[in-house]
Motif scaffolding. Structure first.
Motif, PDB file in Angstrom:
ATOM      1  N   LEU A 330     -11.806   6.609  16.700  1.00 32.05           N
ATOM      2  CA  LEU A 330     -12.480   6.642  18.007  1.00 32.05           C
ATOM      3  C   LEU A 330     -12.068   7.906  18.763  1.00 32.05           C
ATOM      4  N   SER A 353     -16.855   5.190  26.163  1.00 34.24           N
ATOM      5  CA  SER A 353     -16.678   3.807  25.712  1.00 34.24           C
ATOM      6  C   SER A 353     -17.297   2.871  26.737  1.00 34.24           C
ATOM      7  N   TYR A 365     -14.500   0.767  20.850  1.00 31.41           N
ATOM      8  CA  TYR A 365     -15.948   0.800  21.067  1.00 31.41           C
ATOM      9  C   TYR A 365     -16.405   2.128  21.667  1.00 31.41           C
ATOM     10  N   LEU A 366     -17.617   2.512  21.300  1.00 33.23           N
ATOM     11  CA  LEU A 366     -18.204   3.745  21.842  1.00 33.23           C
ATOM     12  C   LEU A 366     -19.714   3.563  21.930  1.00 33.23           C
TER      13      LEU A 366
END
Ligand code: NDP
Length: 482
Positions: A330, A353, A365-366
């Motif tokens: 990430l 994110s 998360y992105l």
């Protein structure tokens, strides 16, 4: 806490050192399993087991090899639900992807190469004077298979299945980041009655386990899928040993949209090509070239579609877009978004994110990200990001877009979108890639040659190519008049 084991000589064992590595779920960033932190000692035992099993396995009839590999495929289907859950928990991909892509494909890989074992044939050449040449294709012996984290069981079985079907014994290493389904696969092999030592799975890191395999003199061939930098290192170790190698490496694939397309349909397909599996497929189209006449309209449509992709808990059945595989990954992808901005790019959507529910805040998360305004030669458009980040670039002519598409060190895949069949073939033939899709993407027939050119790899997998790689041809020449 789940404990995973190596699969060596038919049994499940810990690393010799007794050490283990924590395995994190990308969903929430929490450790959920421990995997063996193996080293060259474990690889040695695995190689010995494989060597001991080889004389019998190579003599096992193709029909019997087919039967046992098919039994493994059947058991993948039986344990489908468990495997789907494990893959999503371990990798962060949505259950919908694991259940529709990864696990069914692992099953197909086993079935496909199982049947191939019975159909693989070699050539013969008869000369004018009656001399007969035939090609005797022998299994190589003990071979090594090293696979990455993005399509864990899918790519693991894509290598193991043809290696075993061709009569080799295997030492295999899944990515240390996504080891869970490979472990469940070893349980399936035991249940299926695969003879001890025919397949050995050693868990651990690339430098400790992978490199021990690459260096081991008794491992005669290596099939590797992973990054280009790792591929270069592996090739530099294998080449002086004259070992066979198949290298499936990185990509920076072009998606080329001509102005005669159906905008709506193509925008949907192009967004899938860019963002499937959170953009973590070597074949994802991360450079989207759009012909100038439709650029603005296509961009609006694409941004609208991508903005609607909802990042969700991968373990929810309705989830279509999950987490990236690790915190380090990430961070790497986020650093490319910063680079893109520094290079003058404009973020059209995403770029950060998302807010996630409390229990998922530790996850990776992105938001899916589209960027425009960058030159084709900048770092963002040259280096593999391998995440949910794609760039939009306008072009005017065929010649120009071919030059852009070919203007990277990579050459894995491309997709072309046009209604003009002549142009489609003309452009496809000029692209420096191993695969070119026309009006489709990731449409796979397991019989076709799969692989890349330039720094995307060496050799081809799939179909007979895989059987040829995993066998050594010997020319036998007979003079019948003697
Ligand atoms: P890596 O190259 O980091 O790792 C791939 C595998 O190699 C892992 O099992 C890894 O172990 C192992 N490894 C790492 N270092 C060594 C070493 N020195 N010797 C032997 N083995 C080693 O790739 P990723 O796992 O990060 O996967 C992403 C990459 O894979 C992307 O570049 C992507 O494009 C490429 N890829 C290519 C595909 C193709 O078909 N061309 C398909 C899918 C992905 P560990 O991680 O456990 O340390």
């Amino acid at each position: 806490m789940i404990t995973l084991y190596n699969y060596i000589n038919g049994t499940l064992v810990s690393a010799r050192s007794g050490e283990s590595i924590s395995n994190v779920s990308p969903r929430d960033g929490k450790v959920f399993s421990l995997i063996p932190d193996s080293d060259h000692h474990d690889v040695e035992v695995a190689v010995e087991a494989a060597q001991a099993a080889f004389p019998t396995w190579k003599k096992t009839s193709a029909e019997d090899r087919c039967k046992i590999l098919t039994r493994i495929a059947d058991l993948i289907a039986v344990h489908q639900e468990k495997l789907v859950h494990a893959e999503s928990l371990d990798n962060g991909k949505p259950l919908s992807v694991s259940s529709h892509v990864d696990i069914p494909r692992a099953e197909s890989n086993m079935r496909f190469f199982a049947s191939g074992a019975q159909h693989f044939a070699s050539e013969s050449h008869v000369m004018e004077n009656g001399t007969v040449n035939y090609t005797y294709r022998k299994p190589i012996g003990v071979v090594g298979c090293i696979s990455p984290w993005n399509l864990p069981l899918y790519l693991f079985t894509w290598k193991i299945a043809p290696a075993l079907a061709a009569g080799n014994c295997v030492v295999a290493k899944p990515s240390e980041i996504t080891p869970y389904t490979a472990f469940l696969f070893s349980e399936i092999c035991i249940e299926a009655g695969l003879p001890a030592g025919v397949l050995n799975i050693v868990h651990g890191t690339g430098p400790k386990v992978g490199e021990a395999m690459v260096n081991h003199p008794a491992i005669k061939a290596i099939s590797f899928t992973g990054g280009t930098a790792t591929g270069k290192r592996i090739a530099s170790i294998l080449a002086p040993q004259f070992k066979k190698m198949s290298l499936e490496l990185g990509g920076k694939n072009a998606t080329i949209v001509f102005e005669d397309v159906d905008l709506e349909k193509t925008a949907s397909a192009v967004s899938r090509a860019a963002f499937a599996n959170q953009g973590q497929i070597c074949l994802c189209g991360s450079r989207i070239f759009v012909q100038r006449g439709i650029y603005e309209a296509f961009k609006r449509m694409l941004v609208e579609k991508v903005s609607k992709m909802k990042v969700m808990d991968p373990m929810l059945p309705e989830s279509k877009f999950g987490a990236l595989v690790s915190e380090a990954h990430l961070e790497k992808v986020l650093s490319y978004i910063t680079t893109a901005k520094e290079e003058g790019g404009t973020v059209l959507c995403g770029g950060q994110s998302p807010e996630m529910p409390e229990e998922l805040r530790g996850g990776f998360y992105l938001l899916p990200t589209l960027i425009e305004g960058l030159s084709p030669s900048c770092r963002t458009n040259q280096e593999e990001i391998f995440g949910p980040v794609a760039t939009l670039i306008p072009f005017d002519t065929e010649e120009e877009v071919i030059q852009y598409a070919n203007g990277t060190v990579y050459g894995l895949a491309a997709s072309l979108w046009t209604k003009d069949v002549s142009r489609a073939h003309r452009v496809a033939h000029q692209l420096e890639t191993g695969i070119c899709w026309i009006n489709t993407w990731l449409n796979r027939d397991l019989r076709t040659p799969f692989g890349g050119v330039k720094q995307s790899g060496l050799g081809r997998e799939g179909g007979w190519e895989a059987f040829r790689f995993f066998t050594e041809p010997q020319n036998i020449c007979i003079d019948p008049s003697h």
